[in-house]
Write a protein that holds these residues in place. Structure first.
Motif, PDB file in Angstrom:
ATOM      1  N   GLY A 189       0.817  -1.219   0.000  1.00  0.00           N
ATOM      2  CA  GLY A 189       0.000   0.000   0.000  1.00  0.00           C
ATOM      3  C   GLY A 189       0.842   1.257   0.000  1.00  0.00           C
ATOM      4  N   TRP A 190       1.914   1.248   0.810  1.00  0.00           N
ATOM      5  CA  TRP A 190       2.781   2.423   0.863  1.00  0.00           C
ATOM      6  C   TRP A 190       3.457   2.636  -0.488  1.00  0.00           C
ATOM      7  CZ3 TRP A 190       7.611   4.351   0.181  1.00  0.00           C
ATOM      8  CH2 TRP A 190       7.919   5.554   0.827  1.00  0.00           C
TER       9      TRP A 190
ATOM     10  N   ASP B 202     -13.558   2.770  -5.725  1.00  0.00           N
ATOM     11  CA  ASP B 202     -13.459   2.942  -7.175  1.00  0.00           C
ATOM     12  C   ASP B 202     -12.338   3.929  -7.462  1.00  0.00           C
ATOM     13  OD1 ASP B 202     -14.109   3.766 -10.000  1.00  0.00           O
ATOM     14  OD2 ASP B 202     -15.843   2.493  -9.631  1.00  0.00           O
ATOM     15  N   ASP B 203     -11.538   3.661  -8.493  1.00  0.00           N
ATOM     16  CA  ASP B 203     -10.431   4.565  -8.810  1.00  0.00           C
ATOM     17  C   ASP B 203     -10.905   5.824  -9.525  1.00  0.00           C
ATOM     18  OD1 ASP B 203     -10.978   2.750 -11.011  1.00  0.00           O
ATOM     19  OD2 ASP B 203      -9.264   3.655 -12.030  1.00  0.00           O
TER      20      ASP B 203
ATOM     21  N   SER C 186      -8.597   3.101  -3.869  1.00  0.00           N
ATOM     22  CA  SER C 186      -7.753   1.954  -4.202  1.00  0.00           C
ATOM     23  C   SER C 186      -8.034   0.820  -3.223  1.00  0.00           C
ATOM     24  CB  SER C 186      -6.274   2.323  -4.135  1.00  0.00           C
ATOM     25  OG  SER C 186      -5.880   2.553  -2.786  1.00  0.00           O
ATOM     26  N   GLY C 187      -7.533  -0.363  -3.555  1.00  0.00           N
ATOM     27  CA  GLY C 187      -7.724  -1.506  -2.670  1.00  0.00           C
ATOM     28  C   GLY C 187      -7.084  -1.311  -1.320  1.00  0.00           C
ATOM     29  N   MET C 188      -5.875  -0.741  -1.297  1.00  0.00           N
ATOM     30  CA  MET C 188      -5.165  -0.567  -0.039  1.00  0.00           C
ATOM     31  C   MET C 188      -5.846   0.473   0.853  1.00  0.00           C
ATOM     32  SD  MET C 188      -2.944  -2.795   0.093  1.00  0.00           S
ATOM     33  CE  MET C 188      -2.193  -3.976  -1.020  1.00  0.00           C
TER      34      MET C 188
ATOM     35  N   TYR D 198     -14.680  -3.506 -10.048  1.00  0.00           N
ATOM     36  CA  TYR D 198     -14.009  -4.736 -10.493  1.00  0.00           C
ATOM     37  C   TYR D 198     -12.711  -4.418 -11.222  1.00  0.00           C
ATOM     38  CZ  TYR D 198     -13.392  -9.442 -12.335  1.00  0.00           C
ATOM     39  OH  TYR D 198     -12.879 -10.686 -12.620  1.00  0.00           O
ATOM     40  N   GLU D 199     -12.694  -3.336 -12.008  1.00  0.00           N
ATOM     41  CA  GLU D 199     -11.545  -3.028 -12.855  1.00  0.00           C
ATOM     42  C   GLU D 199     -10.811  -1.804 -12.326  1.00  0.00           C
ATOM     43  OE1 GLU D 199     -12.678  -4.167 -17.260  1.00  0.00           O
ATOM     44  OE2 GLU D 199     -14.311  -3.082 -16.317  1.00  0.00           O
ATOM     45  N   MET D 200      -9.801  -2.039 -11.478  1.00  0.00           N
ATOM     46  CA  MET D 200      -8.956  -0.975 -10.945  1.00  0.00           C
ATOM     47  C   MET D 200      -7.508  -1.294 -11.278  1.00  0.00           C
ATOM     48  SD  MET D 200     -10.484  -0.010  -7.177  1.00  0.00           S
ATOM     49  CE  MET D 200     -10.261  -1.664  -6.519  1.00  0.00           C
ATOM     50  N   PRO D 201      -6.665  -0.255 -11.399  1.00  0.00           N
ATOM     51  CA  PRO D 201      -5.243  -0.514 -11.632  1.00  0.00           C
ATOM     52  C   PRO D 201      -4.590  -1.108 -10.385  1.00  0.00           C
ATOM     53  CG  PRO D 201      -5.624   1.823 -11.267  1.00  0.00           C
ATOM     54  CD  PRO D 201      -6.974   1.173 -11.369  1.00  0.00           C
TER      55      PRO D 201
END
Length: 455
Positions: free
Chosen positions: A117-118, A337-338, A361-363, A381-384
């Motif tokens: 994450g960092w 969501d990004d 982001s996921g983190m 569903y679709e994130m970088p």
């Protein structure tokens, strides 16, 4: 966990020595993630892998700082401070946890999650700022010596006033919600020069509710685990004394007089973070609950900060504040969501009936979940970097999050995408292309169904 970081062009900043090392660090993290899924892993191999990552990270920091020196990057000092915080505080704390738990799988996952994450956040924000593609979030932090002095003073005061052995969770706290909080704002006139322009210093103290109950409440002898008028009033004056003690121990803070005080909602508190660049934003874990100390000075603030508390209206304002907190709690939805457009659009659609938290982001989603567990997660569903499937894998890998309901917010509902995630037990899918009233209706029906199941 089958977690992998996906490298994409957005991580390239156009500086060869930095981009190559970023790719190398991504590969090392991915190898450690893959290794963490092996059943027969040895502690020695895990230690060596983490040591290898740390050595490369330290080399990268050095190379990156040398490059910033070579181009006379004006943000070098702040950037170096962020590196040192990760190197001297975050990594040692994670390593201590690994050693104390004998490299338990949960501790290894925690180490990798924090480091990943960092790395993601730092690369996309601070590193891109080096080439002028974006602005550092922390350009106005206090000078390093003053920042360190403030942190030490607050740690000492938490012990002196509450007998709490605390530690720093973050030196760049971004306003994430943690549990039920009380957000108390103090606005001071500021001295320091001969300018006729009025200057102000804004200080916000955030107390997790249970921290107040277990410290100020116990000192008052209150036999309750809930906030009441007496506890809020005691907290106000305790907070003022806390700030006064900080001022005494840090004489450069020339606070001439209290101009205004407010009890803020979380939304009002978040608005300040979105609008202002803070000079200090520290988050502490006291062992009894979280505490944050945030400073913006000098900044003129005119709107969105709540009603000023004065002698004539103090009792009424506190009663209103407590009544608002006692209102039935809305179900909490975390939107991941990004796309800022999607996040804000979903928030506007749902905020009247639900308490909304946002993550890009996921983190950042995992951090938000850890601090304030939602009732439902709407997950892109679709994130970088980490796509929705990988984020859901990480959520399911944590025992306390394993049963959190997750609905994918996506433009893809094809059979192949569904097949990839069906074992992770998502609640379902919502197409981003549905009409707003259809999305709202489906979410309402989800909570209605859950309510029936609970009854």
């Amino acid at each position: 966990m089958n977690t992998q970081l996906v490298w994409s062009d957005e991580y390239n900043i156009g500086v060869d020595i930095i981009d190559k090392e970023h790719k190398r660090l991504f590969k090392i993290i991915n190898k450690l993630f893959a290794f963490g899924d092996e059943k027969k892993k040895s502690q020695w191999a895990c230690q060596e892998g983490i040591k290898y990552f740390k050595e490369h990270a330290m080399k990268h920091f050095s190379d990156e700082e040398n490059y910033m020196v070579s181009i006379n990057y004006e943000g070098l000092k702040t950037h170096r401070q962020l590196h040192e915080n990760f190197r001297n505080k975050t990594l040692p704390a994670l390593e201590q946890e690994l050693e104390q738990t004998d490299y338990a799988p949960e501790s290894v996952d925690h180490f990798l999650g924090v480091c990943a994450g960092w790395l993601i956040g730092h690369t996309l924000t601070e590193d891109r700022a080096i080439i002028g593609d974006g602005i550092s979030k922390w350009i106005n932090l206090l000078p390093e010596e003053e920042h360190e002095a403030m942190k030490k003073v607050i740690l000492q005061l938490l012990y002196d006033m509450f007998k709490l052995e605390s530690h720093v969770v973050s030196e760049t706290y971004s306003g994430e919600k943690f549990g039920k909080g009380v957000y108390y704002r103090l606005l001071y006139n500021v001295g320091g020069d001969d300018s006729e322009e009025e200057k102000e210093c804004e200080i916000i103290l955030v107390f997790e509710e249970k921290l107040l109950v277990n410290t100020v409440g116990k000192a008052l002898g209150l036999q309750t685990n809930k906030l009441d008028s007496m506890l809020i009033n005691a907290t106000r004056y305790t907070a003022r004394q806390f700030v006064e003690r900080v001022r005494e121990l840090l004489p450069d803070m020339e606070l001439l007089g209290l101009k205004e005080e407010n009890l803020l909602t979380y939304e009002e508190f978040r608005n300040i973070f979105e609008r202002e660049s803070l000079q200090a934003s520290l988050l502490f874990d006291t062992g009894e609950g979280y505490f944050s100390y945030c400073v913006a000075a000098p900044h003129l603030l005119h709107k969105g900060v709540g009603t000023a508390i004065e002698t004539g209206n103090a009792l009424d304002e506190i009663e209103k504040y407590l009544m608002k907190r006692e209102e039935p709690q809305k179900p909490k939805i975390l939107i991941v969501d990004d796309s800022m457009t999607i996040r804000q659009g979903m928030k506007e659609l749902l905020c009247n009936d639900y308490e909304i938290a946002l993550a890009k982001s996921g983190m950042s989603a995992l951090q938000s979940i850890s601090l304030d567990k939602p009732d439902l997660i709407l997950l892109d569903y679709e994130m970088p970097v980490c796509d929705g499937r990988q984020v859901l894998q990480m959520i399911r890998s944590e025992e306390s999050f394993a049963n959190l309901p997750v609905i994918f917010l996506t433009g893809r509902t094809d059979p192949e995408s569904v097949k990839k995630v069906i074992s992770l037990k998502p609640e379902g899918y919502l197409s981003k292309y549905l009409k707003h009233d259809e999305i709202k209706s489906k979410i309402d029906k989800f909570f209605e169904r859950k309510s029936v199941e609970t009854d």
